[in-house]
Design a protein around this motif. Sequence first.
Motif, PDB file in Angstrom:
ATOM      1  N   TRP A 152      26.852   8.452  25.657  1.00 26.22           N
ATOM      2  CA  TRP A 152      25.797   9.352  25.176  1.00 26.22           C
ATOM      3  C   TRP A 152      25.309   8.910  23.796  1.00 26.22           C
ATOM      4  N   PRO A 207      21.832  18.736  24.059  1.00 32.62           N
ATOM      5  CA  PRO A 207      23.179  19.120  24.479  1.00 32.62           C
ATOM      6  C   PRO A 207      24.192  19.224  23.342  1.00 32.62           C
ATOM      7  N   ARG A 218      30.633  20.747  29.466  1.00 33.12           N
ATOM      8  CA  ARG A 218      29.300  21.325  29.621  1.00 33.12           C
ATOM      9  C   ARG A 218      28.246  20.447  28.945  1.00 33.12           C
ATOM     10  N   LEU A 239      27.698  17.506  31.074  1.00 28.72           N
ATOM     11  CA  LEU A 239      26.954  17.883  32.268  1.00 28.72           C
ATOM     12  C   LEU A 239      25.458  17.884  31.977  1.00 28.72           C
ATOM     13  N   TRP A 240      25.064  18.497  30.857  1.00 29.96           N
ATOM     14  CA  TRP A 240      23.645  18.529  30.497  1.00 29.96           C
ATOM     15  C   TRP A 240      23.111  17.130  30.209  1.00 29.96           C
ATOM     16  N   GLY A 266      24.320  14.411  31.487  1.00 29.08           N
ATOM     17  CA  GLY A 266      24.281  13.736  32.784  1.00 29.08           C
ATOM     18  C   GLY A 266      23.018  14.081  33.558  1.00 29.08           C
ATOM     19  N   ILE A 267      22.624  15.332  33.516  1.00 23.42           N
ATOM     20  CA  ILE A 267      21.383  15.741  34.179  1.00 23.42           C
ATOM     21  C   ILE A 267      20.191  15.072  33.511  1.00 23.42           C
ATOM     22  N   LEU A 268      20.163  15.092  32.175  1.00 18.13           N
ATOM     23  CA  LEU A 268      19.068  14.452  31.445  1.00 18.13           C
ATOM     24  C   LEU A 268      19.042  12.941  31.653  1.00 18.13           C
ATOM     25  N   SER A 269      20.210  12.350  31.823  1.00 17.44           N
ATOM     26  CA  SER A 269      20.257  10.888  31.924  1.00 17.44           C
ATOM     27  C   SER A 269      19.618  10.376  33.207  1.00 17.44           C
ATOM     28  N   LEU A 270      19.381  11.240  34.169  1.00 16.43           N
ATOM     29  CA  LEU A 270      18.668  10.804  35.371  1.00 16.43           C
ATOM     30  C   LEU A 270      17.252  10.359  35.018  1.00 16.43           C
ATOM     31  N   THR A 317      23.509   4.906  31.331  1.00 13.37           N
ATOM     32  CA  THR A 317      23.367   6.129  32.124  1.00 13.37           C
ATOM     33  C   THR A 317      24.343   6.155  33.292  1.00 13.37           C
ATOM     34  N   ILE A 354      27.152   9.041  33.756  1.00  5.65           N
ATOM     35  CA  ILE A 354      27.269   9.829  34.987  1.00  5.65           C
ATOM     36  C   ILE A 354      28.614   9.571  35.660  1.00  5.65           C
TER      37      ILE A 354
END
Length: 123
Positions: free
Chosen positions: A20, A56, A65, A68-69, A71-75, A102, A106
């Motif tokens: 990150w 995040p 947590r 997780l946020w 990871g979602i953004l890294s898409l 990324t 993930i």
Amino acid sequence: MSAATRAPILPVYRVGLAAWALLVVLQLVWHAWLVPPQSLPLLLVLAITVVPLLLPLFALRNVRRALLWVGILSLFYFSHGVAEAWSSAGERWLAVAEIVLTVLLIGALGAGVKRKPRGGDTA
């Protein structure tokens, strides 16, 4: 919960946190120094690329947590990296670095998931 009773951060989450942080640094170096934008203001580009990765931080008390946020953004960053690797030969190495970070992030998030054992099913 005091610092003395706080659970230690799993090594896999440390990898995720490092990925990150490196993703944030990569965005700054890429867009502000190595390949500055030609048609958009630099602050706008940094707002689009860096600020979402900083959001995040508000959830950092719970590392799972926050990851997780991220990871979602890294898409989004994964998609950006694939598009840049495909279309921009001069920025391909930066795009590949973005893709690797990324996927690492993930993967660290997925590896840290605690799976519940199946109830009585041994097969």
